[in-house]
Design a protein around this motif. Structure first.
Motif, mmCIF file in Angstrom:
data_model
loop_
_atom_site.group_PDB
_atom_site.id
_atom_site.type_symbol
_atom_site.label_atom_id
_atom_site.label_comp_id
_atom_site.label_asym_id
_atom_site.label_seq_id
_atom_site.Cartn_x
_atom_site.Cartn_y
_atom_site.Cartn_z
ATOM 1 N N ILE A 102 0.829 -1.210 0.000
ATOM 2 C CA ILE A 102 0.000 0.000 0.000
ATOM 3 C C ILE A 102 0.862 1.258 0.000
ATOM 4 O O ILE A 102 0.608 2.206 -0.752
ATOM 5 C CB ILE A 102 -0.954 -0.013 1.213
ATOM 6 C CG1 ILE A 102 -2.009 -1.118 1.036
ATOM 7 C CG2 ILE A 102 -1.636 1.350 1.393
ATOM 8 C CD1 ILE A 102 -2.845 -1.378 2.269
ATOM 9 N N PHE A 103 1.911 1.271 0.809
ATOM 10 C CA PHE A 103 2.761 2.454 0.885
ATOM 11 C C PHE A 103 3.543 2.656 -0.415
ATOM 12 O O PHE A 103 3.733 3.789 -0.868
ATOM 13 C CB PHE A 103 3.729 2.364 2.065
ATOM 14 C CG PHE A 103 3.057 2.233 3.400
ATOM 15 C CD1 PHE A 103 1.731 2.583 3.579
ATOM 16 C CD2 PHE A 103 3.751 1.735 4.501
ATOM 17 C CE1 PHE A 103 1.097 2.464 4.812
ATOM 18 C CE2 PHE A 103 3.142 1.621 5.732
ATOM 19 C CZ PHE A 103 1.815 1.975 5.898
ATOM 20 N N SER A 104 4.021 1.568 -1.008
ATOM 21 C CA SER A 104 4.738 1.679 -2.289
ATOM 22 C C SER A 104 3.812 2.201 -3.371
ATOM 23 O O SER A 104 4.212 3.045 -4.191
ATOM 24 C CB SER A 104 5.312 0.315 -2.698
ATOM 25 O OG SER A 104 6.299 -0.117 -1.790
ATOM 26 N N GLY B 275 12.432 3.687 -7.238
ATOM 27 C CA GLY B 275 12.668 4.587 -6.116
ATOM 28 C C GLY B 275 11.612 4.479 -5.042
ATOM 29 O O GLY B 275 11.922 4.465 -3.847
ATOM 30 N N GLY B 276 10.343 4.403 -5.453
ATOM 31 C CA GLY B 276 9.257 4.311 -4.482
ATOM 32 C C GLY B 276 9.343 3.052 -3.642
ATOM 33 O O GLY B 276 9.186 3.089 -2.413
ATOM 34 N N ILE B 277 9.612 1.925 -4.289
ATOM 35 C CA ILE B 277 9.705 0.650 -3.562
ATOM 36 C C ILE B 277 10.920 0.641 -2.630
ATOM 37 O O ILE B 277 10.831 0.192 -1.477
ATOM 38 C CB ILE B 277 9.769 -0.526 -4.562
ATOM 39 C CG1 ILE B 277 8.430 -0.648 -5.303
ATOM 40 C CG2 ILE B 277 10.100 -1.836 -3.850
ATOM 41 C CD1 ILE B 277 8.460 -1.614 -6.481
ATOM 42 N N LEU B 278 12.062 1.154 -3.101
ATOM 43 C CA LEU B 278 13.265 1.192 -2.266
ATOM 44 C C LEU B 278 13.063 2.082 -1.044
ATOM 45 O O LEU B 278 13.440 1.723 0.079
ATOM 46 C CB LEU B 278 14.454 1.699 -3.082
ATOM 47 C CG LEU B 278 15.140 0.696 -4.009
ATOM 48 C CD1 LEU B 278 16.237 1.386 -4.807
ATOM 49 C CD2 LEU B 278 15.719 -0.466 -3.215
ATOM 50 N N TRP B 279 12.489 3.263 -1.258
ATOM 51 C CA TRP B 279 12.277 4.208 -0.158
ATOM 52 C C TRP B 279 11.334 3.637 0.888
ATOM 53 O O TRP B 279 11.647 3.620 2.087
ATOM 54 C CB TRP B 279 11.736 5.522 -0.725
ATOM 55 C CG TRP B 279 11.363 6.543 0.305
ATOM 56 C CD1 TRP B 279 12.179 7.077 1.266
ATOM 57 C CD2 TRP B 279 10.082 7.157 0.487
ATOM 58 N NE1 TRP B 279 11.483 7.993 2.029
ATOM 59 C CE2 TRP B 279 10.202 8.063 1.563
ATOM 60 C CE3 TRP B 279 8.862 7.035 -0.175
ATOM 61 C CZ2 TRP B 279 9.133 8.831 2.005
ATOM 62 C CZ3 TRP B 279 7.794 7.811 0.256
ATOM 63 C CH2 TRP B 279 7.928 8.701 1.343
ATOM 64 N N VAL B 280 10.190 3.155 0.453
ATOM 65 C CA VAL B 280 9.203 2.590 1.374
ATOM 66 C C VAL B 280 9.774 1.382 2.107
ATOM 67 O O VAL B 280 9.641 1.259 3.339
ATOM 68 C CB VAL B 280 7.914 2.197 0.616
ATOM 69 C CG1 VAL B 280 7.022 1.311 1.481
ATOM 70 C CG2 VAL B 280 7.154 3.448 0.180
ATOM 71 N N THR C 57 12.903 0.557 2.705
ATOM 72 C CA THR C 57 13.999 0.899 3.617
ATOM 73 C C THR C 57 13.483 1.358 4.966
ATOM 74 O O THR C 57 13.849 0.803 6.019
ATOM 75 C CB THR C 57 14.890 1.996 3.004
ATOM 76 O OG1 THR C 57 15.489 1.499 1.805
ATOM 77 C CG2 THR C 57 15.980 2.418 3.981
ATOM 78 N N PHE C 58 12.618 2.363 4.985
ATOM 79 C CA PHE C 58 12.191 2.940 6.264
ATOM 80 C C PHE C 58 11.157 2.077 6.979
ATOM 81 O O PHE C 58 11.164 1.996 8.219
ATOM 82 C CB PHE C 58 11.673 4.363 6.049
ATOM 83 C CG PHE C 58 12.770 5.351 5.827
ATOM 84 C CD1 PHE C 58 13.466 5.894 6.897
ATOM 85 C CD2 PHE C 58 13.139 5.731 4.548
ATOM 86 C CE1 PHE C 58 14.501 6.795 6.698
ATOM 87 C CE2 PHE C 58 14.171 6.626 4.329
ATOM 88 C CZ PHE C 58 14.858 7.161 5.410
ATOM 89 N N THR C 59 10.281 1.420 6.234
ATOM 90 C CA THR C 59 9.290 0.555 6.876
ATOM 91 C C THR C 59 9.966 -0.655 7.517
ATOM 92 O O THR C 59 9.646 -1.033 8.648
ATOM 93 C CB THR C 59 8.230 0.087 5.861
ATOM 94 O OG1 THR C 59 7.638 1.216 5.229
ATOM 95 C CG2 THR C 59 7.135 -0.710 6.565
ATOM 96 N N LEU C 60 10.917 -1.256 6.822
ATOM 97 C CA LEU C 60 11.612 -2.428 7.356
ATOM 98 C C LEU C 60 12.555 -2.056 8.498
ATOM 99 O O LEU C 60 12.767 -2.861 9.420
ATOM 100 C CB LEU C 60 12.374 -3.152 6.244
ATOM 101 C CG LEU C 60 11.484 -3.840 5.202
ATOM 102 C CD1 LEU C 60 12.331 -4.449 4.093
ATOM 103 C CD2 LEU C 60 10.601 -4.913 5.844
ATOM 104 N N LEU C 61 13.112 -0.849 8.470
ATOM 105 C CA LEU C 61 13.901 -0.393 9.619
ATOM 106 C C LEU C 61 13.035 -0.353 10.876
ATOM 107 O O LEU C 61 13.459 -0.794 11.954
ATOM 108 C CB LEU C 61 14.492 0.993 9.343
ATOM 109 C CG LEU C 61 15.755 1.059 8.490
ATOM 110 C CD1 LEU C 61 16.105 2.510 8.176
ATOM 111 C CD2 LEU C 61 16.921 0.370 9.196
ATOM 112 N N GLY C 62 11.819 0.177 10.743
ATOM 113 C CA GLY C 62 10.909 0.198 11.874
ATOM 114 C C GLY C 62 10.474 -1.197 12.283
ATOM 115 O O GLY C 62 10.359 -1.505 13.475
ATOM 116 N N TYR C 63 10.262 -2.040 11.301
ATOM 117 C CA TYR C 63 9.803 -3.409 11.552
ATOM 118 C C TYR C 63 10.850 -4.223 12.325
ATOM 119 O O TYR C 63 10.523 -4.933 13.277
ATOM 120 C CB TYR C 63 9.495 -4.077 10.216
ATOM 121 C CG TYR C 63 9.030 -5.514 10.310
ATOM 122 C CD1 TYR C 63 7.762 -5.829 10.805
ATOM 123 C CD2 TYR C 63 9.865 -6.550 9.898
ATOM 124 C CE1 TYR C 63 7.340 -7.151 10.878
ATOM 125 C CE2 TYR C 63 9.447 -7.872 9.962
ATOM 126 C CZ TYR C 63 8.177 -8.166 10.455
ATOM 127 O OH TYR C 63 7.762 -9.478 10.530
#
Length: 228
Positions: free
Chosen positions: A77-79, A163-168, A170-176
């Motif tokens: 959804i975020f991507s 870019g959209g998939i990489l950005w989302v 990166t930060f979502t998985l860092l939080g996860y």
């Protein structure tokens, strides 16, 4: 005033905002405000101030077991929101870019930022669409400038998706993966502030460099006139 307070609180503690949405909207509709914020930050040239990096990180925290969000659904959804946002911004730039820039109504779309983005395009080409995803403000203006410059839409779409998939991710998985660490939980507001500050460092450095280069260029022209 309530709108201002909402955005200030969202910037300060996105974790609390997401927790309230999970409670108020439930496990399905909670993705709606998250989708809209990510879409608007990347898709509307006048909302670059919305929290992208920190919101994705906080959302990743809630994707752990029992957190209320699903990691697979969140990434998808975020991507989608990030990709559609950039696409919207591209077409806004392509249709109305020069009119918006000439009007001067978008105060955050400064000449320095425009010059910086053009510099990225000159150096990195279409890869700029990917690189600036990780630069606050610039990630909002890059697709707009790409549209204004009438960049090939197929090429734009390919790099936009990457870019959209990489950005989302990166930060979502860092939080996860790291959001559940006790130190992060106990100092979450400071972690969010650190994420925001670190995100702005390359943007700030780039803008200063662009400003200095502009001054040097103006000085060189002045010297040439003087010698002439």
């Amino acid at each position: 005033m309530e709108v201002l307070d909402f955005f200030l609180n969202l910037l300060k503690d996105p974790r609390l905002a997401i927790a309230n949405w999970i409670t108020d909207l439930g496990p399905v509709w909670v993705y709606t405000p998250l989708f809209l914020i990510i879409f608007c930050e990347t898709g509307l040239v006048f909302t670059p101030f919305l929290p992208g990096d920190s919101l994705l990180f906080a959302a990743g925290v809630f994707c752990t077991d029992g957190g209320g969000l699903n990691i697979g659904a969140a990434l998808l959804i975020f991507s989608t929101a990030a990709i559609l946002g950039n696409t919207s911004n591209y077409w806004i730039g392509r249709g109305f870019g020069h009119t918006i820039i000439d009007s001067g109504r978008v105060k955050s779309l400064t000449p320095e930022r425009i010059d910086k983005i053009h510099g990225f395009f000159e150096k990195w080409g279409a890869l700029t669409i990917v690189i600036t995803r990780f630069f606050p403000f610039l990630r909002t203006f890059t697709p707009f400038i790409a549209g204004t410059s009438r960049m090939n839409f197929v090429k734009f779409t390919v790099f936009n998706a990457i870019g959209g998939i990489l950005w989302v991710s990166t930060f979502t998985l860092l939080g996860y993966f790291f959001g559940g660490i006790p130190f992060v939980q106990d100092h979450f507001e400071w972690i969010i502030i650190a994420i925001v500050l670190i995100s702005f460092i390359p943007t700030g450095v780039g803008l200063v460099q662009a400003k200095l280069a502009s001054r040097r260029g103006a000085g060189a022209e002045s010297d040439q006139v003087g010698h002439g």
